[in-house]
Design a protein around this motif. Sequence first.
Motif, PDB file in Angstrom:
ATOM      1  N   ASP A  79       0.811  -1.216   0.000  1.00  0.00           N
ATOM      2  CA  ASP A  79       0.000   0.000   0.000  1.00  0.00           C
ATOM      3  C   ASP A  79       0.847   1.270   0.000  1.00  0.00           C
ATOM      4  OD1 ASP A  79      -2.318  -1.510   0.020  1.00  0.00           O
ATOM      5  OD2 ASP A  79      -2.356  -1.625   2.206  1.00  0.00           O
ATOM      6  N   GLU A  80       2.132   1.100  -0.286  1.00  0.00           N
ATOM      7  CA  GLU A  80       2.999   2.235  -0.559  1.00  0.00           C
ATOM      8  C   GLU A  80       3.483   2.101  -1.998  1.00  0.00           C
ATOM      9  OE1 GLU A  80       6.010   2.896   2.393  1.00  0.00           O
ATOM     10  OE2 GLU A  80       4.593   2.696   4.057  1.00  0.00           O
ATOM     11  N   TYR A  81       3.721   3.241  -2.665  1.00  0.00           N
ATOM     12  CA  TYR A  81       3.840   3.203  -4.123  1.00  0.00           C
ATOM     13  C   TYR A  81       5.017   4.032  -4.647  1.00  0.00           C
ATOM     14  CZ  TYR A  81      -0.933   1.619  -3.424  1.00  0.00           C
ATOM     15  OH  TYR A  81      -2.034   0.940  -2.996  1.00  0.00           O
ATOM     16  N   VAL A  82       5.691   3.448  -5.627  1.00  0.00           N
ATOM     17  CA  VAL A  82       6.652   4.180  -6.450  1.00  0.00           C
ATOM     18  C   VAL A  82       6.028   4.271  -7.841  1.00  0.00           C
ATOM     19  CG1 VAL A  82       8.962   4.230  -7.436  1.00  0.00           C
ATOM     20  CG2 VAL A  82       8.604   3.298  -5.135  1.00  0.00           C
ATOM     21  N   GLN A  96       5.448   6.826  -2.212  1.00  0.00           N
ATOM     22  CA  GLN A  96       6.825   6.986  -1.745  1.00  0.00           C
ATOM     23  C   GLN A  96       7.570   7.977  -2.630  1.00  0.00           C
ATOM     24  OE1 GLN A  96       8.554   6.185   0.751  1.00  0.00           O
ATOM     25  NE2 GLN A  96      10.585   5.347   0.310  1.00  0.00           N
ATOM     26  N   ALA A  97       7.345   7.882  -3.944  1.00  0.00           N
ATOM     27  CA  ALA A  97       7.963   8.814  -4.888  1.00  0.00           C
ATOM     28  C   ALA A  97       7.314   8.657  -6.246  1.00  0.00           C
ATOM     29  CB  ALA A  97       9.468   8.577  -5.006  1.00  0.00           C
ATOM     30  N   VAL A  98       7.245   9.764  -6.979  1.00  0.00           N
ATOM     31  CA  VAL A  98       6.847   9.773  -8.386  1.00  0.00           C
ATOM     32  C   VAL A  98       8.031  10.297  -9.187  1.00  0.00           C
ATOM     33  CG1 VAL A  98       5.274  10.726 -10.123  1.00  0.00           C
ATOM     34  CG2 VAL A  98       4.423  10.207  -7.814  1.00  0.00           C
ATOM     35  N   PHE A  99       8.413   9.555 -10.233  1.00  0.00           N
ATOM     36  CA  PHE A  99       9.478   9.998 -11.134  1.00  0.00           C
ATOM     37  C   PHE A  99       8.875  10.217 -12.519  1.00  0.00           C
ATOM     38  CE2 PHE A  99      11.613   7.213  -7.983  1.00  0.00           C
ATOM     39  CZ  PHE A  99      12.372   8.193  -7.346  1.00  0.00           C
ATOM     40  N   ASN A 100       8.941  11.459 -12.994  1.00  0.00           N
ATOM     41  CA  ASN A 100       8.273  11.857 -14.236  1.00  0.00           C
ATOM     42  C   ASN A 100       9.297  12.337 -15.264  1.00  0.00           C
ATOM     43  OD1 ASN A 100       5.445  12.796 -15.439  1.00  0.00           O
ATOM     44  ND2 ASN A 100       6.885  14.469 -15.818  1.00  0.00           N
ATOM     45  N   GLN A 101       9.115  11.916 -16.516  1.00  0.00           N
ATOM     46  CA  GLN A 101      10.002  12.391 -17.587  1.00  0.00           C
ATOM     47  C   GLN A 101       9.160  12.861 -18.758  1.00  0.00           C
ATOM     48  OE1 GLN A 101      11.536  11.894 -20.782  1.00  0.00           O
ATOM     49  NE2 GLN A 101      13.040  13.414 -20.169  1.00  0.00           N
ATOM     50  N   ASP A 102       9.427  14.094 -19.216  1.00  0.00           N
ATOM     51  CA  ASP A 102       8.525  14.662 -20.224  1.00  0.00           C
ATOM     52  C   ASP A 102       9.140  15.724 -21.118  1.00  0.00           C
ATOM     53  OD1 ASP A 102       6.294  15.503 -21.685  1.00  0.00           O
ATOM     54  OD2 ASP A 102       5.525  16.748 -20.100  1.00  0.00           O
ATOM     55  N   THR A 138      11.115  24.155  -5.525  1.00  0.00           N
ATOM     56  CA  THR A 138       9.740  24.636  -5.373  1.00  0.00           C
ATOM     57  C   THR A 138       8.796  23.738  -6.154  1.00  0.00           C
ATOM     58  OG1 THR A 138      10.044  26.148  -7.238  1.00  0.00           O
ATOM     59  CG2 THR A 138      10.382  27.053  -5.035  1.00  0.00           C
ATOM     60  N   PRO A 139       7.539  23.638  -5.731  1.00  0.00           N
ATOM     61  CA  PRO A 139       6.584  22.806  -6.465  1.00  0.00           C
ATOM     62  C   PRO A 139       6.187  23.431  -7.798  1.00  0.00           C
ATOM     63  CG  PRO A 139       5.472  24.002  -4.720  1.00  0.00           C
ATOM     64  CD  PRO A 139       6.940  24.273  -4.551  1.00  0.00           C
ATOM     65  N   ALA A 140       5.898  22.572  -8.757  1.00  0.00           N
ATOM     66  CA  ALA A 140       5.450  23.051 -10.070  1.00  0.00           C
ATOM     67  C   ALA A 140       3.978  23.430 -10.002  1.00  0.00           C
ATOM     68  CB  ALA A 140       5.662  21.966 -11.113  1.00  0.00           C
ATOM     69  N   ARG A 141       3.579  24.335 -10.869  1.00  0.00           N
ATOM     70  CA  ARG A 141       2.169  24.746 -10.946  1.00  0.00           C
ATOM     71  C   ARG A 141       1.532  24.282 -12.249  1.00  0.00           C
ATOM     72  NH1 ARG A 141       1.015  27.956  -6.752  1.00  0.00           N
ATOM     73  NH2 ARG A 141       2.827  28.633  -5.559  1.00  0.00           N
ATOM     74  N   GLY A 142       2.219  23.449 -12.955  1.00  0.00           N
ATOM     75  CA  GLY A 142       1.745  22.920 -14.231  1.00  0.00           C
ATOM     76  C   GLY A 142       2.943  22.430 -15.004  1.00  0.00           C
ATOM     77  N   GLY A 143       2.781  22.307 -16.308  1.00  0.00           N
ATOM     78  CA  GLY A 143       3.916  21.939 -17.138  1.00  0.00           C
ATOM     79  C   GLY A 143       4.000  20.476 -17.457  1.00  0.00           C
ATOM     80  N   SER A 144       3.844  19.621 -16.445  1.00  0.00           N
ATOM     81  CA  SER A 144       3.831  18.184 -16.675  1.00  0.00           C
ATOM     82  C   SER A 144       3.180  17.484 -15.493  1.00  0.00           C
ATOM     83  CB  SER A 144       5.244  17.656 -16.926  1.00  0.00           C
ATOM     84  OG  SER A 144       5.186  16.332 -17.426  1.00  0.00           O
ATOM     85  N   ASP A 145       3.030  16.169 -15.623  1.00  0.00           N
ATOM     86  CA  ASP A 145       2.139  15.441 -14.727  1.00  0.00           C
ATOM     87  C   ASP A 145       2.617  15.333 -13.290  1.00  0.00           C
ATOM     88  OD1 ASP A 145      -0.049  14.483 -16.608  1.00  0.00           O
ATOM     89  OD2 ASP A 145       1.723  13.801 -17.668  1.00  0.00           O
ATOM     90  N   TYR A 146       3.900  15.474 -13.027  1.00  0.00           N
ATOM     91  CA  TYR A 146       4.351  15.430 -11.638  1.00  0.00           C
ATOM     92  C   TYR A 146       3.705  16.539 -10.817  1.00  0.00           C
ATOM     93  CZ  TYR A 146       7.687  19.186 -12.775  1.00  0.00           C
ATOM     94  OH  TYR A 146       8.268  20.365 -13.163  1.00  0.00           O
ATOM     95  N   ALA A 147       3.323  17.647 -11.498  1.00  0.00           N
ATOM     96  CA  ALA A 147       2.683  18.755 -10.791  1.00  0.00           C
ATOM     97  C   ALA A 147       1.359  18.338 -10.159  1.00  0.00           C
ATOM     98  CB  ALA A 147       2.462  19.927 -11.742  1.00  0.00           C
TER      99      ALA A 147
END
Length: 516
Positions: free
Chosen positions: A291-294, A367-373, A416-425
């Motif tokens: 129930d924890e996710y990468v 646990q973590a999201v790794f996004n490439q875009d 800083t957190p993203a406000r858009g741009g790609s899905d990790y936001a």
Amino acid sequence: MKLNLHFLVALMFIVSFTVTAQDTKTIVDAIVKEANENSQLEELAHELLDEIGPRLVGTPQMKDAADWALEKYKSWGINAEIQNYGTWRGWERGITHIDMVSPRVQSLKGTQLAWNPSTGPNGVTAGLITMPTFKDSIAFTKWLPSVKGKFVMVSMNQPTGRPDYNWEEFATEESFTKMKENREAQTKEWRENINRTGYNSRTIIAALEDAGAAGIVASNWSRGFGVNKIFSARTKKIPTVDIELEDYGMLYRLVESGKSPKIKVVAESKELGTVPTFNTIAEIKGNEKPDEYVILSAHFDSWDGGTGATDNGTGTIIMMEAARILKKIYPNPKRTIIVGLWGSEEQGLNGSRAYVEDNPEIVEGVQAVFNQDNGTGRVVRMSGGGFLNSYEYLSRWLSAVPNDITKHIETTFPGTPARGGSDYASFQAAGAPAFSLSSLNWSYWNYTWHTNRDTYDKIIFDDVRNNAILTAVLAYMASEDPEKSSRVKRIMPVNNRTGKQREWPSPRSPQREGGN
């Protein structure tokens, strides 16, 4: 006896640490070996980009791509499914032919825009008209009837088709400066002229269609040789085409010199009604902390001027290849590994926003999201995304990645957190630790981002292979980490423009119905 007990405890810690380090090295070495000696990246790219093609939301090709991914995952022993979250206007691109038929015959380079109304096989033949200088909206209204039965050229005629880097290399400083100043002045006047009509560059299209225009001709130059941005049509019944700068400029000059050119446009397409929009989700179940996710993250959809190779075919095949390698080398992860290939990112992160909104329990367990875009190059930047303690765990995970990969990566903490741009936001807004694997530019913004040149041949497979290794090792390390990653947020800085403290972005709901 007490001294011996302390010694025994210390010895057990050293042995445990040594075994863990050895296990990590064994797994990482196996990941690197598999990625380098049995890479599937070229095959995945060929099948996705050459055989299936672009993946515009609402098209059959988007569904074809999802079905293809499911079969790939199945062949690797990975469970996967399509998860619907909404609907979109269904549309399929057909043949586009654009030809100048007068004052001479020449085939022109261009294409219909997404969701363009079909001309049918017979096409539309008509003359062209450019927009004059308008004093005000009254002057525009008086001119408007003259567009009836003509293709209206709605883009500025660029003064040069050479990108700035080409001018910098060959022009004199005086000539380069003169060109830029003239172009800036021309661009400013063009925009002001549009504003004087009482419309903007988007809303004016409907006015031209209502006035009886035969079609719309645009040229959205992307500041590179032979490259244009390809987005969507805004007409309901008449065709909209984008013509590459070289041919657009020729037509424009012919109109302005009184030669009255005519073009024939055949732009066939199919309206398919309302169709589902969806994410394609794969999962390798965790055996200790299921129930924890990468989450390995990339958007599956694309615009359709090219085949969506670097936006985001490369991100897609990186995440799929990382999942394949992990399933083979690390089949029983501690935490559940999810691969999210998101739909309709190009229309506003809709797929990932829907997933975050519909799966709060998964978001809570991330646990973590790794996004490439952002293109085909090797990863060169990672930010802590605004999470105060991200330095501790991201640095720990990165330490296991081979040095020939990490030596190119610059990290910024806490970021800083993203406000858009790609899905990790979408995940950061919900408070989940999510990180962008930001890659080297490779002229992405000018040459492949949303353009007619975003194709297989632009992929740098050595860099993409390194990114797959990076992703797989980070996923392995995040899965194995004995600690849950901290979600403590930094104190946000003051906005210099407003003088007020910035706020963490809030989750936004997706557009679940669209395209009409």
